[in-house]
Design an enzyme around this catalytic site. Structure first.
Site, short mmCIF file in Angstrom:
data_model
loop_
_atom_site.label_atom_id
_atom_site.label_comp_id
_atom_site.label_asym_id
_atom_site.label_seq_id
_atom_site.Cartn_x
_atom_site.Cartn_y
_atom_site.Cartn_z
CB CYS A 1 -100.19 63.98 93.60
SG CYS A 1 -101.53 64.81 93.20
CG LEU A 2 -99.31 67.49 88.41
CD1 LEU A 2 -100.21 67.94 87.24
CD2 LEU A 2 -97.84 67.97 87.94
N GLY B 1 -100.87 62.13 84.29
CA GLY B 1 -102.22 62.23 84.40
C GLY B 1 -102.79 63.39 85.06
CD GLN C 1 -104.42 66.54 90.18
OE1 GLN C 1 -104.53 66.04 89.09
NE2 GLN C 1 -103.29 66.89 90.60
CG HIS D 1 -103.09 59.47 91.65
ND1 HIS D 1 -102.00 59.50 92.48
CD2 HIS D 1 -103.30 60.57 91.14
CE1 HIS D 1 -102.09 60.71 92.71
NE2 HIS D 1 -102.60 61.60 91.87
CD GLU D 2 -104.75 61.38 87.55
OE1 GLU D 2 -105.43 62.44 88.30
OE2 GLU D 2 -103.49 61.40 87.62
CG HIS E 1 -106.92 63.69 92.06
ND1 HIS E 1 -106.67 64.62 92.81
CD2 HIS E 1 -105.67 63.25 91.32
CE1 HIS E 1 -105.12 64.62 93.00
NE2 HIS E 1 -104.57 63.88 91.95
NI NI Z 1 -102.73 63.51 91.57
#
Ligand code: NI
Length: 175
Positions: free
Chosen positions: A97-98, A47, A52, A139-140, A143
């Site tokens: 997470c990225l 995702g 981000q 999670h997304e 963000h």
């Molecule tokens: Ni993330």
């Protein structure tokens, strides 16, 4: 198209709240294509959320169909203005997470959720998600509200783990 730069902690912009998308035109579609290319760059993430990459609009891409372990999922989803309408159950699970490349963490999430979201054409859809896919979606959406999984770990001392070097050729379940 271009691969976009991923914001990483401690970049303060990750705490910014994103705005609803109102225009579903070429500009949005071009951005989604770049966001998808960025998600797939390197080991593919399950995702990614627009903030981000420094775009503070409520846009999420989700794809749990290639997750390391098979999970129930809706395949590849582009979710615009996603809104969780129902939460059920609680389960502890590991997240990456990225934007937090060096750590994973144990986070409590709802086990089942319902949500409404628009697609890239502005059509509204309802979804029910469970387990890992529900976790990734939560999670997304975090963000979009300026929250990271780091803000949700119960204890940074016992629930945060330093990443080991990624396994060669393996899939990275980052979001
Ligand atoms: Ni993330």
């Amino acid at each position: 198209m271009a691969i976009l730069e991923i914001l990483k902690i401690p970049d303060a912009r990750l705490k910014q709240c994103s705005e609803p998308v109102e225009r579903f035109g070429d500009e949005l579609h071009a951005f989604i294509a770049e966001l998808e290319e960025t998600r797939l760059a390197g080991p593919a993430a399950v995702g990614i959320a627009a903030p981000q990459v420094g775009c503070f609009q409520r846009i999420v891409i989700l794809d749990c169909s290639q997750a390391r372990r098979p999970v129930p999922n809706h395949g590849h989803l582009i979710l615009i203005n996603p809104e969780i309408t129902h939460w059920d159950g609680f389960v502890l699970g590991r997240e990456g997470c990225l934007s937090v490349p060096d750590y994973t963490g144990n986070v409590i999430r709802a086990e089942q959720i319902k949500l409404v979201a628009q697609d890239s054409q502005g059509e509204t859809h309802e979804y029910e998600m469970t387990g890992y896919e529900a976790r990734v979606l939560q999670h997304e959406v975090d963000h979009l509200d300026g929250l990271l999984f780091l803000d949700r770990v119960v204890s940074r001392r016992t629930d945060l783990f330093q990443r080991k070097v990624y396994q060669k050729g393996g899939k990275k379940n980052s979001t």
